[in-house]
Design an enzyme around this catalytic site. Structure first.
Site, PDB file in Angstrom:
ATOM      1  CB  VAL A  17     -18.066  -4.092   4.973  1.00 36.00           C
ATOM      2  CG1 VAL A  17     -19.150  -3.693   4.598  1.00 36.00           C
ATOM      3  CG2 VAL A  17     -16.969  -3.069   5.424  1.00 36.00           C
ATOM      4  CB  CYS A  18     -14.494  -8.177   4.961  1.00 36.84           C
ATOM      5  SG  CYS A  18     -15.502  -9.097   4.862  1.00 36.84           S
ATOM      6  N   PRO A  19     -12.182  -5.780   7.065  1.00 39.87           N
ATOM      7  CG  PRO A  19     -10.195  -5.776   7.209  1.00 39.87           C
ATOM      8  CD  PRO A  19     -11.373  -4.879   6.831  1.00 39.87           C
TER       9      PRO A  19
END
Lengths: 82, 267
Positions: A17-19
């Site tokens: 997932v981000c980042p």
């Protein structure tokens, strides 16, 4: 056409997932030569928008953004800038 | 060097910055910075350099933690009162980031040890609280050609300047000689507001990052003055003085002096 571009490198960042999606993608691009192309496979929808945007902001060229099935996207990016 | 998964997480906000990236983070991890003083300025400088993964930190101080330090010296704590400041700071920094090697030196910095001490480091940070040390560190950095990020605080005011020997000014281009003893009061005499070292030390840490990364503009030929009461930052131009006694064309100071002569340290 863009369909015919053969990537110099492929990474699979499914599950991230981000980042960290962008962190992994950026580190991979850093290791490439200018002009080389990377194909990125991911399954985090937000990253299918944020990675192309961030890559453009960093001066790279986004060649393709494609949803390939219910869960996955493929991005193709050419390195234009160190 | 490949990053570990922990490092990818720890430094992710650096890596996604165009000015840093993986390459810049590797530079930070390989960098060696020497900090003079583990007090008001040395604490936040060391804290942020440690957090950022600056790989090797040398830090020198000869004092122990006192209760009166804790209003501003954030690496120490009520539990470390009486402990050597070096041990207290080292424990704090090592708890923050195990990537960083902290080399603590429990000595007083002097003309006899400074050149040996800074030899293996890329950058020096001055967080000292007295003029003899400030001039000693300046002269040694000019002679050793080490970049120096100098900070000073008193009352509600802070100063920061970055000295890049051979390229810009030095501290003596700004103030050629030390003020006479007693003219400028010390923190013990005049006081210092609590968060000022945080502002100035953070500015110093950022200067260090830019020197390591080779990005942006540092405070070369410039003195930055922060006035906390007015909330203003002023930039003062400081041209390199061709007649500077230490970094000028014909320097008269060619070896380190007895900086303490005439000064008594208030302890």
């Amino acid at each position: 056409m863009e369909e015919d571009i053969k990537p110099d490198r492929k990474i699979n960042i499914k599950g991230l997932v981000c980042p960290y999606t962008f962190v992994k993608a950026k580190l991979a691009v850093e290791d490439m030569e200018i002009g080389q192309v990377i194909e990125i496979l991911l399954d985090y929808e937000e990253a299918s928008r944020s990675i192309p945007k961030s890559m453009e902001d960093h001066g790279q060229k986004v060649l393709k953004i494609e949803k390939i099935n219910d869960t996955d996207w493929v991005l193709v990016i050419r390195k234009e800038k160190e | 060097m490949d990053f570990t998964e922990d490092q990818l997480q720890r430094y992710s906000r650096h890596i996604i910055l165009p000015e840093v990236g993986g390459k810049g983070q590797r530079k930070l991890l390989a960098a060696k910075v020497f900090i003079v003083g583990a007090g008001g300025l040395g604490c936040p400088v060391g804290y942020y350099l440690t957090a950022a993964g600056v790989g090797t930190l040398g830090i020198i101080d000869n004092d122990s933690v006192e209760l009166s330090n804790l209003q501003r010296q954030i690496a120490h704590s009520t539990k470390t009162i009486g402990m050597h400041k070096i041990d207290s700071a080292k424990a704090t920094f090592e708890a923050l980031n195990p990537d960083v090697s902290v080399i603590g030196i429990k000595e007083r910095i002097s003309k006899d040890n400074i050149l040996d001490l800074i030899k293996g480091y890329d950058i020096v940070v001055d967080g000292s609280d007295n003029f003899p040390t400030r001039y000693l560190v300046n002269d040694a950095c000019v002679m050793a050609k080490k970049p120096l990020v100098s900070g000073a605080i008193l009352k509600f005011e802070g100063h920061v300047t970055t000295i890049v020997p051979g390229e810009g000014h030095c501290y003596r281009c700004l103030f050629e000689e030390m003020p006479p003893p007693g003219l400028v009061p010390s923190c013990q005499e005049a006081g210092v507001i609590g968060a000022i070292p945080g502002v100035v030390g953070s500015l110093q840490a950022i200067e260090v990052f830019k020197l390591i990364l080779g990005k942006g503009d540092v405070l070369k030929n410039t003195l930055l003055i922060y006035d906390a009461l007015k909330t203003t930052f002023r930039r003062i131009k400081v041209p390199k003085n061709p007649n500077c006694p230490v970094c000028g064309d014909n320097p008269t100071i060619r070896e380190l002096l007895d900086y303490d002569a005439g000064y008594c340290a208030v302890r």
